[in-house]
Scaffold this motif. Structure first.
Motif, PDB file in Angstrom:
ATOM      1  N   LYS A 179      11.489  -5.939   2.657  1.00  0.00           N
ATOM      2  CA  LYS A 179      10.083  -5.609   2.419  1.00  0.00           C
ATOM      3  C   LYS A 179       9.702  -4.359   3.211  1.00  0.00           C
ATOM      4  O   LYS A 179       9.065  -3.433   2.688  1.00  0.00           O
ATOM      5  CB  LYS A 179       9.200  -6.790   2.802  1.00  0.00           C
ATOM      6  CG  LYS A 179       7.696  -6.541   2.696  1.00  0.00           C
ATOM      7  CD  LYS A 179       6.931  -7.788   3.087  1.00  0.00           C
ATOM      8  CE  LYS A 179       5.421  -7.542   3.073  1.00  0.00           C
ATOM      9  NZ  LYS A 179       4.986  -6.582   4.095  1.00  0.00           N
ATOM     10  N   LYS A 180      10.123  -4.301   4.474  1.00  0.00           N
ATOM     11  CA  LYS A 180       9.805  -3.152   5.319  1.00  0.00           C
ATOM     12  C   LYS A 180      10.552  -1.899   4.863  1.00  0.00           C
ATOM     13  O   LYS A 180      10.004  -0.790   4.894  1.00  0.00           O
ATOM     14  CB  LYS A 180      10.143  -3.474   6.779  1.00  0.00           C
ATOM     15  CG  LYS A 180       9.264  -4.557   7.378  1.00  0.00           C
ATOM     16  CD  LYS A 180       9.695  -4.920   8.796  1.00  0.00           C
ATOM     17  CE  LYS A 180       8.835  -6.034   9.361  1.00  0.00           C
ATOM     18  NZ  LYS A 180       9.272  -6.445  10.726  1.00  0.00           N
ATOM     19  N   LEU A 181      11.803  -2.074   4.434  1.00  0.00           N
ATOM     20  CA  LEU A 181      12.581  -0.933   3.950  1.00  0.00           C
ATOM     21  C   LEU A 181      11.986  -0.355   2.666  1.00  0.00           C
ATOM     22  O   LEU A 181      11.942   0.864   2.482  1.00  0.00           O
ATOM     23  CB  LEU A 181      14.036  -1.355   3.709  1.00  0.00           C
ATOM     24  CG  LEU A 181      14.870  -1.666   4.953  1.00  0.00           C
ATOM     25  CD1 LEU A 181      16.207  -2.286   4.550  1.00  0.00           C
ATOM     26  CD2 LEU A 181      15.102  -0.398   5.778  1.00  0.00           C
ATOM     27  N   ILE A 182      11.533  -1.225   1.775  1.00  0.00           N
ATOM     28  CA  ILE A 182      10.903  -0.776   0.526  1.00  0.00           C
ATOM     29  C   ILE A 182       9.614  -0.023   0.823  1.00  0.00           C
ATOM     30  O   ILE A 182       9.323   1.007   0.208  1.00  0.00           O
ATOM     31  CB  ILE A 182      10.647  -1.982  -0.402  1.00  0.00           C
ATOM     32  CG1 ILE A 182      11.981  -2.541  -0.913  1.00  0.00           C
ATOM     33  CG2 ILE A 182       9.758  -1.587  -1.581  1.00  0.00           C
ATOM     34  CD1 ILE A 182      11.867  -3.885  -1.602  1.00  0.00           C
ATOM     35  N   GLU A 183       8.836  -0.523   1.790  1.00  0.00           N
ATOM     36  CA  GLU A 183       7.602   0.159   2.183  1.00  0.00           C
ATOM     37  C   GLU A 183       7.911   1.515   2.805  1.00  0.00           C
ATOM     38  O   GLU A 183       7.206   2.496   2.556  1.00  0.00           O
ATOM     39  CB  GLU A 183       6.826  -0.717   3.165  1.00  0.00           C
ATOM     40  CG  GLU A 183       6.204  -1.951   2.518  1.00  0.00           C
ATOM     41  CD  GLU A 183       5.604  -2.906   3.541  1.00  0.00           C
ATOM     42  OE1 GLU A 183       5.815  -2.692   4.761  1.00  0.00           O
ATOM     43  OE2 GLU A 183       4.917  -3.866   3.130  1.00  0.00           O
ATOM     44  N   LEU A 184       8.966   1.576   3.622  1.00  0.00           N
ATOM     45  CA  LEU A 184       9.357   2.851   4.239  1.00  0.00           C
ATOM     46  C   LEU A 184       9.783   3.858   3.180  1.00  0.00           C
ATOM     47  O   LEU A 184       9.397   5.035   3.237  1.00  0.00           O
ATOM     48  CB  LEU A 184      10.509   2.606   5.222  1.00  0.00           C
ATOM     49  CG  LEU A 184      11.107   3.860   5.897  1.00  0.00           C
ATOM     50  CD1 LEU A 184      10.046   4.595   6.710  1.00  0.00           C
ATOM     51  CD2 LEU A 184      12.299   3.465   6.773  1.00  0.00           C
ATOM     52  N   LYS A 185      10.542   3.388   2.196  1.00  0.00           N
ATOM     53  CA  LYS A 185      10.985   4.275   1.114  1.00  0.00           C
ATOM     54  C   LYS A 185       9.797   4.800   0.319  1.00  0.00           C
ATOM     55  O   LYS A 185       9.729   5.997  -0.006  1.00  0.00           O
ATOM     56  CB  LYS A 185      11.962   3.537   0.192  1.00  0.00           C
ATOM     57  CG  LYS A 185      12.578   4.423  -0.875  1.00  0.00           C
ATOM     58  CD  LYS A 185      13.679   3.710  -1.634  1.00  0.00           C
ATOM     59  CE  LYS A 185      13.147   2.661  -2.560  1.00  0.00           C
ATOM     60  NZ  LYS A 185      14.177   2.147  -3.500  1.00  0.00           N
ATOM     61  N   ALA A 186       8.842   3.919   0.015  1.00  0.00           N
ATOM     62  CA  ALA A 186       7.646   4.326  -0.741  1.00  0.00           C
ATOM     63  C   ALA A 186       6.816   5.339   0.051  1.00  0.00           C
ATOM     64  O   ALA A 186       6.172   6.216  -0.537  1.00  0.00           O
ATOM     65  CB  ALA A 186       6.807   3.100  -1.079  1.00  0.00           C
TER      66      ALA A 186
END
Length: 344
Positions: free
Chosen positions: A319-326
Motif C-alpha cells: 500500500k505504501k509502495l503504491i502510494e509512493l509510486k503514485a
C-alpha cells in the motif's frame, strides 16, 4: 518539442484473434484482452518488452507494461518503442495520459489505434527515460515480490490445513465458534477515492481505504450481496455496511481456510434471492464443520498465524509502495524531481 507517440515506436497495433477454446485457467502464456489478462494459453504471438493498451471493454484505455511471452488479442494494442526510446518509460507516460478519455461514443467503449498513436507528447532523452523507468521498475518489483511471497505463504498454509483437517468428520457448526463484529455504517460509495491509513473491505474484489478502524485482530470479511467471497486480514481495518465481519477466539485462520475449501458451495448453498442474491447468515451458521481440539488448533496456529502476520505486513508495505509510486511518477515525468536524486 512534442512528437507523436507513433514516431517513438516501431509497433503500435492490435494483436490477433484467438479461439476461446485455446484459453483456459492454466497455460504457459498469459492471454491479454481489452481488460487485462483473459486467461492462459499454450501458444503465444509476442515475445519481448511492450506496453499493452486495452482497446475495448470496461477498462478501455488501461496501460500495462509487459516483458516476456504472451498472446495479444485483437482487443489489446501492443506498443513497442524504437531504439532511441524506452518502452517502460513510455508505458508510464501513456498511463498518465488517461487514454480512456479518447474512446468513441458508442454502446461498446473502444479506442481508435490511429487516434491514440497520433497523440503528441514531449519526452526526455533515452538516458533520462531509462533512469526514470529504473526507479518505477524497482518499485514494481518490490510490490510484485511481496505479492508472490503472500501467494506462496497462503498456499503453504492451505496445504497444511488440508493435510490436518480436510477429511475430519464434523462435530459442530460454524455458529458454535464465530463472533460477529459490529455492523458498519459506512457505505462503499463513501470510501471511493478516499485516502486513509486502514484497509476498507467491501462485498467485492476491491479493497479501499479509510481513515479510522472498526476492528483490530484476526478477522474475516464476507460478501453479503452478489457473489460469495471471503477475505482475511490481521490488524486494524474498516469495512462496508454490506460486509459481514466475523472473528473467533482462536479459529479465525482455520475458518478462513474452511471457507476457501468450500468456496463454490458458499455461492450455491448460502446465497439466495430472486434478484440480487444475499448471504443467508442463519443458514451459514448452521453449517456443520469439524472443530479442532485445543491441542490441534494450538499446533495449527503455531505454524500458520506467523504466515498471515507476514501477509498482512506485506499488504501494508505494498500500500505504501503504491502510494509512493503514485506520488513520484508524475513529478519525475514533468521534471519536478531530479531523477538522479532518487534512490530506491
Amino acid at each position: 518539442m512534442k512528437v507523436t507517440l507513433k514516431s517513438l515506436c516501431t509497433r503500435f497495433s492490435s494483436g490477433d484473434r484467438i479461439d476461446s477454446k485455446k484459453i483456459s485457467e492454466k497455460g504457459k502464456y498469459p492471454v491479454f484482452g481489452g481488460n487485462g489478462i483473459r486467461g492462459y494459453s499454450d501458444i503465444y504471438n509476442f515475445n519481448g518488452r511492450c506496453a499493452i493498451i486495452g482497446r475495448q471493454g470496461a477498462n478501455c484505455g488501461n496501460v500495462k507494461y509487459f516483458d516476456g511471452k504472451a498472446y495479444m488479442t485483437e482487443h489489446a494494442v501492443v506498443v513497442e518503442s524504437n531504439n532511441t526510446n524506452d518502452i517502460g518509460y513510455l508505458s508510464c507516460k501513456m498511463k498518465l495520459m488517461d487514454l480512456g478519455k479518447y474512446q468513441g461514443q458508442s454502446a461498446q467503449p473502444g479506442l481508435s489505434v490511429k487516434i491514440i498513436s497520433e497523440l503528441k507528447v514531449e519526452v526526455p532523452n533515452l538516458e533520462t527515460q531509462q533512469k526514470i523507468w529504473n526507479i518505477i521498475d524497482k518499485l514494481n518489483g518490490k510490490i510484485e515480490n511481496n505479492c508472490k511471497i503472500n501467494n506462496n505463504l497462503e498456499e503453504l498454509a492451505y496445504t497444511m490445513y488440508l493435510h490436518d483437517f480436510a477429511n475430519k468428520i464434523p462435530n459442530g457448526c460454524i455458529g458454535d465458534i464465530i463472533l460477529e463484529n459490529k455492523k458498519s455504517a459506512i457505505k462503499v460509495g463513501e470510501a471511493k477515492d478516499k485516502k486513509g491509513e486502514y484497509p476498507f473491505f467491501t462485498s467485492g474484489d476491491s479493497i479501499l481505504e479509510w481513515n479510522d478502524f472498526l476492528v483490530n485482530g484476526r478477522n474475516l470479511f464476507l460478501n453479503t450481496g452478489g457473489n460469495a467471497g471471503v477475505k482475511f486480514y490481521v490488524g486494524k481495518a474498516m469495512y462496508s455496511t454490506d460486509t459481514w465481519c466475523i472473528t473467533t477466539e482462536k479459529y479465525s485462520d482455520y475458518l478462513y481456510f474452511y471457507f476457501k475449501l468450500i468456496n463454490k458451495d458458499l455461492d450455491r448453498k448460502f446465497f439466495h434471492g430472486s434478484g440480487l442474491k444475499h448471504l443467508q447468515k442463519p443458514l451459514l451458521k448452521q453449517e456443520q464443520i469439524y472443530i479442532p481440539s485445543e491441542d490441534e488448533i494450538n499446533k495449527f496456529n503455531s505454524k500458520v498465524q506467523s504466515m498471515f502476520d507476514t501477509i498482512s505486513s506485506n499488504t501494508l508495505e505494498n500500500k505504501k509502495l503504491i502510494e509512493l509510486k503514485a506520488f513520484l511518477l508524475p513529478m519525475l515525468m514533468n521534471g519536478q524531481i531530479n531523477v538522479d536524486d532518487i534512490e530506491i
